[in-house]
Design an enzyme around this catalytic site. Structure first.
Site, mmCIF file in Angstrom:
data_model
loop_
_atom_site.group_PDB
_atom_site.id
_atom_site.type_symbol
_atom_site.label_atom_id
_atom_site.label_comp_id
_atom_site.label_asym_id
_atom_site.label_seq_id
_atom_site.Cartn_x
_atom_site.Cartn_y
_atom_site.Cartn_z
ATOM 1 C CD1 TRP A 1 -2.187 -2.122 1.948
ATOM 2 C CD2 TRP A 1 -3.008 -1.249 0.063
ATOM 3 N NE1 TRP A 1 -3.221 -2.912 1.530
ATOM 4 C CE2 TRP A 1 -3.742 -2.409 0.385
ATOM 5 C CE3 TRP A 1 -3.345 -0.538 -1.096
ATOM 6 C CZ2 TRP A 1 -4.806 -2.876 -0.403
ATOM 7 C CZ3 TRP A 1 -4.404 -0.996 -1.879
ATOM 8 C CH2 TRP A 1 -5.119 -2.147 -1.533
ATOM 9 C CG ASP B 1 -3.111 3.876 4.338
ATOM 10 O OD1 ASP B 1 -4.141 3.695 5.014
ATOM 11 O OD2 ASP B 1 -2.877 3.271 3.272
ATOM 12 C CE LYS C 1 -8.512 -3.395 4.200
ATOM 13 N NZ LYS C 1 -7.674 -2.325 3.800
HETATM 14 C C1 LIG Z 1 -7.107 -1.902 2.297
HETATM 15 C C2 LIG Z 1 -6.064 -0.863 2.338
HETATM 16 C C3 LIG Z 1 -6.004 0.167 1.380
HETATM 17 C C4 LIG Z 1 -6.948 0.258 0.204
HETATM 18 O O1 LIG Z 1 -8.160 0.732 0.593
HETATM 19 P P1 LIG Z 1 -9.330 1.024 -0.467
HETATM 20 O O2 LIG Z 1 -10.374 1.577 0.423
HETATM 21 O O3 LIG Z 1 -9.682 -0.294 -1.091
HETATM 22 O O4 LIG Z 1 -8.843 1.996 -1.462
HETATM 23 C C5 LIG Z 1 -5.028 1.131 1.514
HETATM 24 N N1 LIG Z 1 -4.139 1.078 2.521
HETATM 25 C C6 LIG Z 1 -4.153 0.099 3.449
HETATM 26 C C7 LIG Z 1 -3.128 0.087 4.538
HETATM 27 C C8 LIG Z 1 -5.115 -0.900 3.378
HETATM 28 O O5 LIG Z 1 -5.132 -1.885 4.292
#
Ligand SMILES: *Cc1c(COP(=O)(O)O)cnc(C)c1O
Length: 366
Positions: free
Chosen positions: A104, A174, A198
């Protein structure tokens, strides 16, 4: 009526608290006594205003968000933030610094490169992303506008156990896959973002928490940004410039209430620690059979990744686990192996079931 539910180890969208699902089901036909279901209500209604207002208030309380920070509800997933962050934070001549700790964070840097200049402040890719770098390893460049980090690496199963710090530069983080799983010192960050699916709710809403000084673009630069890519739009209109993801925000609101009833984030962190420990103990007690991917000091409490002696055994492990009521254990396609995702709402009983299945499986195949 009781519905059959299995232990869902999915990495995301992931398991939600059952009481949240039940309450949402009851409000599908009528939100309280309004006679209008949650899927049908206007985002300008007083019912929804109360929902989004309480969600923000509860987020502020749970994370102890200091004044001077905005809480925004956006759509487009965390992936849209990979673009919005540099579009809003990278003034001409400045550089976005990236700490690469997994897939990511690499994707975030790729998107920033489309917008402006980037620099890799640290990377553990040559070590198969087994660990999180220390703050001493971060090498930021001159003209750095911010340092971007990823608090939990969903695919590799690593998590920062310390707050990132880089010479006082704004930290952008993030937090998609460990948001609300533990207390966070928000004051250390310039901007935090998290896709909800999540830990915080269903897919469709992304929470952004930003410090006022991150709204740094001048009028001319802002005028060039698409309106939906400008954080100002969401700040000025309290996330209601256009129709927001009403239902996902409603579920996040219920999850936040559930977290408060649970006792808050310190309580949740202790619960998550105990849950993950059951599975890590199983790995550590059978190291001849199971090999954990993450270095012990970088282990994620959300996503536990490990390998078995062969791919055939991994295949069989996932298959037999599924037959025993445990789904979603196959690792990400880029890493392979097994991944057990045990987010906030994942029950302790599921971690116990997995640990005992691991012992049983190793005894039969070791
Ligand atoms: C799942 C995830 C993403 C992607 O998220 P989307 O909502 O599908 O764009 C980005 N960063 C991390 C750390 C993730 O776990």
């Amino acid at each position: 009526m009781t519905t059959h539910r299995i232990f869902n180890f999915s990495a995301g969208p992931a398991v939600l608290p059952e009481e949240v699902l039940v309450e949402a089901r009851d409000n599908l036909l009528s939100l309280g006594s309004s006679g209008i279901g949650i899927l049908e209500c206007s985002h300008r209604s007083k019912e929804f205003e109360a929902i989004i207002g309480e969600a923000e208030a509860n987020l502020r309380e749970l994370l102890a968000i200091p004044s001077g920070y905005r809480v925004l509800f956006l759509s487009g997933g965390a992936t849209t933030q990979f673009s919005m962050v540099p579009m809003n934070l990278l003034a001409p001549g400045t550089v976005g610094n990236y700490v690469l700790t997994g897939e990511w964070s690499k994707k975030a840097q790729v998107e920033a490169q489309r917008v402006g200049e980037t620099h890799v402040a640290a990377s553990t890719e040559s070590e198969q992303f087994r660990r999180i770098p220390t703050n001493d390893e971060l090498r930021c460049c001159d003209r750095a506008a911010y340092v971007h980090t990823t608090s939990n690496n969903t695919i590799w199963g690593t998590e920062w156990q310390h707050e990132p710090e880089a010479g006082g530069l704004p930290i952008v983080c993030d937090m998609s896959s460990d948001f609300l799983s533990r207390p966070v010192d928000v004051a250390r960050y310039g901007l935090i973002y998290a896709g909800a699916q999540k830990n915080a709710g269903p897919a469709g809403v992304t929470v952004v928490i930003l410090r006022d000084d991150m709204l740094r673009l001048d009028k001319a630069a802002q005028a060039k940004l698409p309106i939906m890519m400008n954080y100002r739009t969401y700040v000025d209109h309290k996330s209601l410039y256009n129709t927001p993801p009403v239902f996902p925000i409603y579920i996040v609101h219920l999850v936040l209430r559930w977290l408060k009833r649970f006792g808050g984030l310190a309580q949740m962190a202790a619960h998550n620690q105990a849950k993950a420990q059951l599975v890590y103990d199983a790995i550590d007690s059978m190291t001849g059979f199971y090999r954990g991917h993450a270095a012990p000091d970088s282990r994620s409490l959300m996503n536990i990744t490990f390998r078995l002696p062969s791919e055939a055994l991994e295949e069989q492990f996932a298959k037999e686990a599924k037959a025993a009521g445990m789904d979603g254990l196959k690792g990400h396609r880029s890493v392979g192996g097994i991944r057990a995702s045990v987010y906030n709402a994942f029950p302790m009983a599921g971690a116990q079931a997995l640990a005992s299945f691991m012992r049983d499986f190793a005894a039969r195949h070791g």
